[in-house]
Design an enzyme around this catalytic site. Sequence first.
Site, PDB file in Angstrom:
ATOM      1  CG  MET A   1     -16.597   1.207   8.632  1.00 36.53           C
ATOM      2  SD  MET A   1     -17.535   2.759   8.524  1.00 36.53           S
ATOM      3  CE  MET A   1     -16.265   3.924   9.009  1.00 36.53           C
TER       4      MET A   1
ATOM      5  CG  HIS B   1     -11.402  -1.444   6.171  1.00 35.35           C
ATOM      6  ND1 HIS B   1     -11.501  -0.739   7.355  1.00 35.35           N
ATOM      7  CD2 HIS B   1     -12.515  -2.234   6.108  1.00 35.35           C
ATOM      8  CE1 HIS B   1     -12.601  -1.105   7.986  1.00 35.35           C
ATOM      9  NE2 HIS B   1     -13.244  -2.006   7.249  1.00 35.35           N
ATOM     10  CG  HIS B   2     -11.353   5.313   7.289  1.00 34.70           C
ATOM     11  ND1 HIS B   2     -10.206   5.880   7.822  1.00 34.70           N
ATOM     12  CD2 HIS B   2     -12.158   6.358   6.965  1.00 34.70           C
ATOM     13  CE1 HIS B   2     -10.326   7.196   7.822  1.00 34.70           C
ATOM     14  NE2 HIS B   2     -11.494   7.503   7.301  1.00 34.70           N
ATOM     15  CB  ALA B   3      -9.154  -0.483   9.767  1.00 29.77           C
TER      16      ALA B   3
ATOM     17  CG  ASN C   1      -7.357   5.915  10.343  1.00 31.89           C
ATOM     18  OD1 ASN C   1      -8.047   6.505   9.526  1.00 31.89           O
ATOM     19  ND2 ASN C   1      -7.155   4.604  10.283  1.00 31.89           N
TER      20      ASN C   1
END
Length: 486
Positions: free
Chosen positions: A24, A138-140, A316
């Site tokens: 991810m 990381h998308h987090a 996000n």
Amino acid sequence: MASITRMSGFDAGFLYMETPSMHMHTLKIAVLEPSTDNTFDTLVEKMTERLRLLPPMRRRVVPVPFALHHPVLVTQRRIDPERHFFRHDVGGAGTMRDLEQLIGRICSTPLDRSVPLWELHLCEGLADGKVAIVGKIHHALADGLAANAMLANVMDVSSTDLRASVRGEDHDGVDDPSDSLLVRHALRDGARQLLDLPGLLATTARRLRAVLRYRRGMDARVPMPVRDAPRTSFNGPLTPRRTFATVTLPLADLKRARAAHADIAGLTLNDIVLGVTSGALRRWLEEHDEHPRGSLLAGVPVGLDANDIEPRLMGNNVSNLFTTLATDVDDTGARLRAISTTTRHAKAINERLGSSLMDWSQFAPPAPFAAAVRAYSRLRGARFHPAAFNAIVSNVPGPRERVKIAGAQLADVFSVGPLTEGIGLNMTVWSYMDRMNFSLLACPDLLPDVERLAAHFPAALAELLDHPDDSAEARAESAADDQESA
């Protein structure tokens, strides 16, 4: 920003979704002009100096004992360069294709969760003396809008200056909290969170009623995930491997294509991007003798705070809308009209839903969520049903003028997000100056020739330009658009 912060359920969800075959992280690729400053030591030195302008790159994810709540982000006192900076020789003839193949390999390995979730890879040996910096984050920690704001924070150009309160942070970091402190705070935050539940229920019910009212009055049909997605060869269980390809198209030509179809009310540049993507996919499907039962569907990430004045450097705040790519429509104009109309309604539905799914993700139990995702991946569950949609298509506006990063001239910039189970193709567009850079990420065990798909994009754009409305008047409108953008 605080030195220790609780991750939102939505951000933490990107951690829970990660499996050995579903990484991810996102990629940001900066291609730099030849310079004596483009050395590995200079990269480490200058980026380390600027870490205070890049808050996510100082944060380490610390899980809560017994997964009682979502993890916390802890600001590190120092960053170990050996854990984050890497050096590669592109090899071969040093072509862009050689670089793309290297990027595919870089993307095929997960990030180390024992340190802040990012890496920078210096790729040397391009034939023309350029170098590329490949960033994995990381998308987090950040979505496309946050990554764009971070990029602006390290650009050497006055017009991208951000407010002082956003540009940096002044604290030096802290030690990792004790397990007992993490447990106490998790129980406290969980109890407080329950107080939000009645309001969330009421808000969600109101938003769903608004969506139902809107859908009843629509003059077109918005596709439903899973139910309306046809099966294709690139929709199935992922493996860890990734391949990468790029293609660059002139921004002026995409604007000219929009002007050529000025008879379509409300047509946007993003609709043109979807139209070009549709045309390329149609050619690829025909080349592979694939004939899906209906139109391919696209999942399009949409920033919920895209119009905010204050830039966001972390986290996000993104939703997804689902729209048709009209790949089953032969006529170019009719295909673009279907895309534009459906996307307009999908946006309206998305606006009415707002952040409902993000808000509910706060209540997702960490351990069961992560265990369910891992079991689904291990059992290759994506083979048993159609994908939610067929491909991810994202469009993020990048710098509109020539810039430098840490003193080096930026020649080009590319970006792409991750793949998710069942969806083996991600196409992300970042603009830079006068061009649109398409980045394609694929799982080669589902789509083995991503470079062939990329090669179809110029012909797909030419097809949109070859339209009876591409008159002198339309070209004049496009030229006026370009002048206004400049």
